[in-house]
Motif scaffolding. Structure first.
Motif, short mmCIF file in Angstrom:
data_model
loop_
_atom_site.label_atom_id
_atom_site.label_comp_id
_atom_site.label_asym_id
_atom_site.label_seq_id
_atom_site.Cartn_x
_atom_site.Cartn_y
_atom_site.Cartn_z
N GLY A 1 46.88 -22.42 55.76
CA GLY A 1 46.72 -22.99 54.34
C GLY A 1 48.14 -22.26 54.26
N MET A 2 48.32 -20.63 53.99
CA MET A 2 50.06 -20.16 53.76
C MET A 2 50.68 -20.71 53.92
SD MET A 2 50.95 -16.43 54.00
CE MET A 2 51.48 -17.02 55.78
N PHE A 3 50.77 -21.12 55.60
CA PHE A 3 52.49 -21.79 56.05
C PHE A 3 52.52 -23.21 54.95
CE2 PHE A 3 51.71 -18.37 59.03
CZ PHE A 3 53.05 -17.67 59.36
N ASP A 4 50.94 -24.21 55.33
CA ASP A 4 51.42 -24.85 54.47
C ASP A 4 51.73 -25.21 52.85
OD1 ASP A 4 49.91 -26.53 56.61
OD2 ASP A 4 48.28 -27.13 56.12
N ALA A 5 51.65 -24.00 52.47
CA ALA A 5 51.80 -23.79 50.97
C ALA A 5 53.82 -23.47 50.71
CB ALA A 5 51.22 -22.90 50.33
N ILE A 6 54.26 -22.81 51.70
CA ILE A 6 55.37 -22.24 51.98
C ILE A 6 56.17 -23.70 52.46
CG2 ILE A 6 54.76 -19.73 51.10
CD1 ILE A 6 55.94 -19.97 54.39
N ALA A 7 55.53 -24.82 52.61
CA ALA A 7 56.83 -25.18 54.23
C ALA A 7 57.34 -26.32 52.76
CB ALA A 7 55.43 -26.28 54.05
N PRO A 8 57.28 -26.59 51.24
CA PRO A 8 58.94 -27.37 51.15
C PRO A 8 59.95 -26.23 50.35
CG PRO A 8 55.91 -28.10 49.93
CD PRO A 8 56.33 -26.03 50.75
N ARG A 9 59.54 -25.19 50.53
CA ARG A 9 60.67 -24.52 50.40
C ARG A 9 61.31 -23.37 51.75
NH1 ARG A 9 63.34 -25.77 46.05
NH2 ARG A 9 61.91 -26.50 44.17
N TYR A 10 60.43 -24.17 52.94
CA TYR A 10 60.39 -22.79 54.42
C TYR A 10 61.88 -23.02 54.34
CZ TYR A 10 59.50 -21.44 58.37
OH TYR A 10 59.42 -20.40 59.63
N ASP A 11 62.43 -24.21 54.84
CA ASP A 11 64.19 -23.64 55.44
C ASP A 11 65.35 -23.47 54.24
OD1 ASP A 11 63.49 -25.30 57.17
OD2 ASP A 11 64.09 -27.45 56.87
N GLY A 59 72.93 -30.53 72.91
CA GLY A 59 72.75 -31.78 74.32
C GLY A 59 72.37 -30.71 75.40
N VAL A 60 71.59 -29.39 74.91
CA VAL A 60 70.46 -28.14 75.74
C VAL A 60 69.54 -29.12 76.86
CG1 VAL A 60 68.63 -26.25 75.68
CG2 VAL A 60 71.84 -26.52 75.01
N ALA A 61 68.59 -29.88 75.33
CA ALA A 61 67.36 -30.56 76.40
C ALA A 61 67.79 -32.26 76.03
CB ALA A 61 66.27 -29.95 75.65
N ASP A 62 67.06 -32.69 77.22
CA ASP A 62 66.83 -34.15 77.16
C ASP A 62 65.73 -34.29 75.82
OD1 ASP A 62 67.34 -37.29 78.28
OD2 ASP A 62 65.48 -37.01 78.87
N ARG A 63 65.18 -33.91 76.31
CA ARG A 63 63.64 -34.42 75.24
C ARG A 63 62.79 -32.78 74.89
NH1 ARG A 63 58.98 -36.63 77.33
NH2 ARG A 63 59.48 -35.83 79.59
N VAL A 64 62.57 -32.65 73.66
CA VAL A 64 61.38 -31.98 73.04
C VAL A 64 60.09 -32.07 72.67
CG1 VAL A 64 62.40 -29.61 71.37
CG2 VAL A 64 64.42 -30.77 72.05
N VAL A 65 59.61 -31.57 72.30
CA VAL A 65 58.22 -31.54 71.82
C VAL A 65 58.08 -30.03 71.28
CG1 VAL A 65 55.65 -31.41 72.50
CG2 VAL A 65 56.85 -32.15 74.26
N GLY A 66 57.27 -30.56 70.14
CA GLY A 66 57.11 -28.81 68.96
C GLY A 66 55.87 -28.97 68.45
N VAL A 67 55.59 -27.98 68.85
CA VAL A 67 53.81 -27.87 68.52
C VAL A 67 53.83 -25.92 67.17
CG1 VAL A 67 51.61 -26.53 69.50
CG2 VAL A 67 53.03 -27.98 71.16
N ASP A 68 52.82 -27.14 66.39
CA ASP A 68 52.74 -26.10 65.57
C ASP A 68 51.18 -26.42 65.09
OD1 ASP A 68 54.79 -24.26 64.11
OD2 ASP A 68 53.06 -24.83 62.50
N PHE A 69 50.79 -25.64 64.07
CA PHE A 69 49.66 -25.50 63.96
C PHE A 69 49.29 -26.56 62.32
CE2 PHE A 69 49.49 -21.61 62.00
CZ PHE A 69 49.48 -21.00 61.66
N ALA A 70 50.53 -25.78 61.50
CA ALA A 70 50.73 -26.46 60.01
C ALA A 70 51.37 -27.11 59.70
CB ALA A 70 51.55 -25.52 59.47
N GLY A 71 50.13 -28.42 59.06
CA GLY A 71 50.30 -29.60 59.19
C GLY A 71 51.83 -30.21 58.38
N ALA A 72 51.83 -29.55 57.22
CA ALA A 72 52.79 -29.51 56.13
C ALA A 72 54.33 -29.26 56.67
CB ALA A 72 52.06 -29.26 54.83
N MET A 73 54.06 -28.35 57.45
CA MET A 73 55.40 -28.24 58.13
C MET A 73 56.40 -28.99 59.24
SD MET A 73 56.91 -24.79 58.03
CE MET A 73 56.36 -23.30 57.01
N LEU A 74 54.89 -29.08 59.63
CA LEU A 74 54.92 -31.03 60.64
C LEU A 74 55.86 -32.32 60.56
CD1 LEU A 74 52.21 -30.09 63.73
CD2 LEU A 74 54.56 -29.95 63.82
#
Length: 222
Positions: A1-11, A59-74
């Motif tokens: 919940g904390m990470f979801d809450a700060i997602a809009p201003r995270y970057d 150009g370091v990776a051809d494909r990337v898979v990102g995994v996170d538990f915070a839906g708003a971040m994703l």
């Protein structure tokens, strides 16, 4: 919940609180992998997909898979990936670092940028990262540390405990998240202990490289 809450201003907060150096730290980590052509990169605790986007741009990776538990971040990461035209090369999944949604021996490289200290059982996550890597696969983890110079260390602790939470609260509107940050850093194992944890998980050639006077450490392993 904390990470979801700060997602809009995270970057924005990442840029402000690091004075823009965070992009350099991620670039160092990405290039340390020295991945083979057509490599698949798994980015654990991917947040808003900054590592994946930088890896593709470099150009370091051809494909990337990102995994996170915070839906708003994703969700924010998905929007960034779409705008960059990388939807066909970057896949974002909601998942748990201690039970990664990847087959054993299926990826060439694994990254974690400032997320391993948020994992409840980091030793389990390290074993999972070793499991999903191909033989000889490479790991790069970025995590906060403490400067080694005594005077600088004291100034850094003061900034981390007083200034950073204040800026974080003002920009994010969240009262707890940026007090949690210095607390989580102070309880994370020191470099020698975390390096030992990586070896226990099955990694070799483990190195802990201080960057920016020890504010951040880059852990590399194979």
């Amino acid at each position: 919940g904390m990470f979801d809450a700060i997602a809009p201003r995270y970057d924005l907060l990442n840029r402000v609180l690091s004075a823009g150096i965070d992009r350099y730290w991620r670039t160092r980590a990405i290039h340390s992998l020295a991945l083979p052509p057509a490599a698949v990169l798994l980015d654990v605790c991917c947040g808003t997909a900054d590592v994946g986007l930088q890896a593709r741009a470099a150009g370091v990776a051809d494909r990337v898979v990102g995994v996170d538990f915070a839906g708003a971040m994703l969700r924010i990461g998905y929007e960034k990936v779409s705008r960059a035209g990388e939807s066909g090369r970057i896949t974002l999944l909601r998942g748990d670092a201690t039970s990664l949604p990847s087959a054993s021996g299926s990826v060439d490289g694994v990254t974690v940028a400032f997320g391993i200290r948020n994992v409840q059982r980091p030793e389990t996550a390290c074993r999972e990262m070793a499991r999903v890597l191909k033989p000889g696969g490479r790991l790069a983890i970025l995590e906060f540390g403490e400067p080694r110079l005594p005077g600088l260390a004291a100034l850094y602790r003061w900034y981390f405990r007083n200034v950073l939470p204040l800026i974080g609260r003002l920009v994010s509107g969240h009262g707890i998240a940026y007090s949690y940050l210095p607390a989580s850093v102070s309880t994370f194992p020191p470099p020698a202990v975390f390096s030992s944890m990586l070896r226990d998980a099955g990694f070799v050639d483990v190195r802990a490289v201080p960057m920016t006077l020890g504010i951040v450490y880059l852990y590399t392993a194979r």
